[in-house]
Write an enzyme that holds these catalytic residues in place. Structure first.
Site, PDB file in Angstrom:
ATOM      1  CE  LYS A 251     -15.788  37.555  -3.983  1.00  0.00           C
ATOM      2  NZ  LYS A 251     -15.142  36.359  -3.411  1.00  0.00           N
TER       3      LYS A 251
ATOM      4  CE  LYS B   8     -14.736  40.364   0.042  1.00  0.00           C
ATOM      5  NZ  LYS B   8     -14.170  39.185   0.723  1.00  0.00           N
TER       6      LYS B   8
HETATM    7  N1  C2G Z   1     -13.405  33.613   7.226  1.00  0.00           N
HETATM    8  C1  C2G Z   1     -13.455  33.113   8.526  1.00  0.00           C
HETATM    9  N2  C2G Z   1     -13.086  33.900   9.559  1.00  0.00           N
HETATM   10  C2  C2G Z   1     -12.651  35.168   9.341  1.00  0.00           C
HETATM   11  C3  C2G Z   1     -12.574  35.674   8.030  1.00  0.00           C
HETATM   12  C4  C2G Z   1     -12.966  34.870   6.971  1.00  0.00           C
HETATM   13  O1  C2G Z   1     -13.847  31.947   8.738  1.00  0.00           O
HETATM   14  N3  C2G Z   1     -12.296  35.927  10.420  1.00  0.00           N
HETATM   15  C5  C2G Z   1     -13.839  32.746   6.128  1.00  0.00           C
HETATM   16  C6  C2G Z   1     -15.054  33.287   5.391  1.00  0.00           C
HETATM   17  O2  C2G Z   1     -16.249  32.985   6.100  1.00  0.00           O
HETATM   18  C7  C2G Z   1     -14.948  32.543   4.054  1.00  0.00           C
HETATM   19  C8  C2G Z   1     -13.420  32.402   3.862  1.00  0.00           C
HETATM   20  O3  C2G Z   1     -12.818  32.655   5.151  1.00  0.00           O
HETATM   21  O4  C2G Z   1     -15.532  31.244   4.181  1.00  0.00           O
HETATM   22  C9  C2G Z   1     -12.869  33.381   2.845  1.00  0.00           C
HETATM   23  O5  C2G Z   1     -13.277  34.677   3.220  1.00  0.00           O
HETATM   24  P1  C2G Z   1     -13.360  35.791   2.062  1.00  0.00           P
HETATM   25  O6  C2G Z   1     -12.079  35.819   1.329  1.00  0.00           O
HETATM   26  O7  C2G Z   1     -13.911  37.064   2.660  1.00  0.00           O
HETATM   27  O8  C2G Z   1     -14.480  35.139   1.112  1.00  0.00           O
HETATM   28  P2  C2G Z   1     -15.647  35.897   0.338  1.00  0.00           P
HETATM   29  O9  C2G Z   1     -15.115  37.136  -0.284  1.00  0.00           O
HETATM   30  O10 C2G Z   1     -16.785  35.961   1.270  1.00  0.00           O
HETATM   31  O11 C2G Z   1     -15.928  34.901  -0.908  1.00  0.00           O
HETATM   32  O12 C2G Z   1     -18.574  32.273  -3.797  1.00  0.00           O
HETATM   33  C10 C2G Z   1     -18.241  32.545  -2.442  1.00  0.00           C
HETATM   34  C11 C2G Z   1     -17.395  33.793  -2.323  1.00  0.00           C
HETATM   35  O13 C2G Z   1     -16.320  33.768  -3.259  1.00  0.00           O
HETATM   36  C12 C2G Z   1     -16.887  33.920  -0.884  1.00  0.00           C
END
Ligand code: C2G
Length: 131
Positions: free
Chosen positions: A44, A46
């Site tokens: 990803k 990350k």
């Molecule tokens: N999130 C949120 N509000 C924030 C930060 C994050 O609602 N201020 C939500 C994101 O929208 C996501 C979840 O928390 O639904 C996890 O965020 P991340 O760890 O950044 O997820 P991501 O890396 O986008 O992984 O297959 C899907 C991916 O693995 C999603």
């Protein structure tokens, strides 16, 4: 029993994550969270501060979460939906439209992200030299 599933890295677990998980659990009876492995995070683009095991531990301690599984690749969602008899896939609206292909298998919901907090911002803020 209505099952909800979501996916994410959940690094530096913060209140934006917690508010999402609370809202997700309110959509049904069981919330499954698939946590990206360190190897999948590399795919990803990350690099999480906490290891997969540490991030899993924090999510397992969250009262809104019923089951934590590993997210190892993009293509596992359909199999997960079938395996866990998922009713709803849900994720933050930073992914709006990205997972509409799952609509043939379950309900797909995008929830508004919590404003003014993100793992990226936390990392940037912490790098600032203290006064
Ligand atoms: N999130 C949120 N509000 C924030 C930060 C994050 O609602 N201020 C939500 C994101 O929208 C996501 C979840 O928390 O639904 C996890 O965020 P991340 O760890 O950044 O997820 P991501 O890396 O986008 O992984 O297959 C899907 C991916 O693995 C999603």
């Amino acid at each position: 029993m209505k099952t909800i599933i979501t996916y994410g890295t959940f690094d530096l677990f913060h209140y934006g994550h917690v508010r999402l998980l609370k809202r997700l659990k309110a959509l049904g009876d069981r919330l499954i969270v698939a946590v990206s492995t360190d190897e999948f995070n590399a795919i990803k683009g990350k690099a999480a501060f906490f290891s997969h095991a540490q991030r899993v531990e924090m999510l397992q301690a969250c009262k809104h979460v019923d089951l934590v599984i590993a997210e190892t690749h993009w293509q596992q969602k359909i199999a997960d939906i079938k395996r866990y008899n998922v009713d709803t896939f849900a994720i933050g609206n930073d992914w709006q439209g990205s997972f509409d292909f799952l609509k043939q298998y379950c309900e797909v919901v995008y929830l508004t992200r919590t404003q003014d907090v993100s793992t990226t911002d936390i990392k940037v803020d912490l790098r600032q030299p203290s006064e």
